[in-house]
Design an enzyme around this catalytic site. Structure first.
Site, mmCIF file in Angstrom:
data_model
loop_
_atom_site.group_PDB
_atom_site.id
_atom_site.type_symbol
_atom_site.label_atom_id
_atom_site.label_comp_id
_atom_site.label_asym_id
_atom_site.label_seq_id
_atom_site.Cartn_x
_atom_site.Cartn_y
_atom_site.Cartn_z
ATOM 1 N N THR A 145 0.840 -1.187 0.000
ATOM 2 C CA THR A 145 0.000 0.000 0.000
ATOM 3 C C THR A 145 0.877 1.239 0.000
ATOM 4 O O THR A 145 2.088 1.162 0.107
ATOM 5 C CB THR A 145 -0.935 -0.036 1.234
ATOM 6 O OG1 THR A 145 -1.915 0.992 1.119
ATOM 7 C CG2 THR A 145 -0.169 0.158 2.535
ATOM 8 N N ASN A 146 0.249 2.378 -0.165
ATOM 9 C CA ASN A 146 0.914 3.663 0.000
ATOM 10 C C ASN A 146 0.453 4.227 1.340
ATOM 11 O O ASN A 146 -0.673 3.974 1.737
ATOM 12 C CB ASN A 146 0.471 4.636 -1.096
ATOM 13 C CG ASN A 146 1.247 4.479 -2.378
ATOM 14 O OD1 ASN A 146 2.036 3.560 -2.537
ATOM 15 N ND2 ASN A 146 1.016 5.381 -3.292
ATOM 16 N N ILE A 147 1.275 5.029 1.971
ATOM 17 C CA ILE A 147 0.848 5.646 3.226
ATOM 18 C C ILE A 147 -0.013 6.865 2.906
ATOM 19 O O ILE A 147 0.419 7.773 2.207
ATOM 20 C CB ILE A 147 2.067 6.061 4.071
ATOM 21 C CG1 ILE A 147 2.841 4.812 4.506
ATOM 22 C CG2 ILE A 147 1.613 6.854 5.301
ATOM 23 C CD1 ILE A 147 4.118 5.134 5.242
#
Ligand code: C5P
Length: 215
Positions: A29-31
């Site tokens: 995921t991306n933060i």
């Protein structure tokens, strides 16, 4: 009596991260907390816009009066946007979309036997670039979160993705927190907004957007 500056405008937007599964219990995921996007959705609604918010997984309640469409992956976000974009006057990509996904997600949990697995990645679609290149593209706004060289990267996105406006911020200034400091980049120049709460920054972005739409 002051009419609402975005009354009658239909805004489609994305926010939050995307989550790309690797197996049923793991993924990449991306933060992104989603806070800036959700603050912007509230500010747009407050200004009278009709808002559809395509959101990746976040721990935030749907803003009142906003239609939220929940998605997990970039592919789902892309589809949800493309199904709705024909009705939008404005598209705003706030989501931190994962640029890559595991090429071949495992149906069952990957076990720690044998050698360490190698994860092959496949490119995800660029949702904002795809929307901006539609023949009847809405007014497109992008976000640029950078760790350095903000102006050159933000200007690069404005041109490469053919956007009308890019909201740039240094990740050190905004990520995860409740405040942010942004610079708006458009064809007329650079417009820094004062450091403030994400709600106040969102109101500043909306005011600038409303002026551009009226011009
Ligand atoms: O090129 P970069 O990913 O840094 O551009 C950021 C902008 O593009 C943001 O507005 C983001 O929401 C959008 N974007 C997108 N789909 C992607 C990658 C980025 O809509 N796959």
């Amino acid at each position: 009596f002051k009419p609402k500056p975005l009354a009658g405008r239909r805004v489609l937007m994305t926010a939050g991260p995307t989550y790309e599964p690797l197996d049923p219990v793991r993924g990449i995921t991306n933060i992104s907390s989603g806070k800036m996007g959700y603050a912007l959705a509230r500010a747009l609604r407050h200004a009278g816009a009709e808002v559809q918010l395509v959101s990746g997984p976040v721990a935030l309640p749907a803003p009142a009066g906003v239609e939220r469409i929940g998605v997990m992956t970039a592919a789902e976000m892309h589809l949800a946007v493309m199904q709705r974009v024909a009705h939008a006057d404005v598209f705003i990509g706030v989501a931190a979309v994962a640029d890559y996904r595991p090429d071949d997600a495992a149906e069952h949990k990957i076990k720690k036997t044998g050698e360490a697995p190698v994860i092959r990645l496949a490119r995800n679609p660029d949702i904002l670039a795809d929307v901006a290149s539609l023949p009847a593209a809405p007014f497109c706004v992008g976000f640029a979160a950078e760790s350095r060289d903000l102006e050159s990267y933000a200007r690069g996105k404005l041109e490469a993705k053919r956007l009308k406006l890019v909201v740039g911020n240094l990740v050190q200034d905004g990520m995860g927190g409740d405040t942010n400091r942004v610079v708006l980049f458009d064809a007329a120049g650079d417009h820094p907004l004062p450091a403030a709460s994400k709600d106040e920054v969102a109101a500043g972005i909306v005011a600038h957007l409303a002026r551009m739409l009226d011009a």
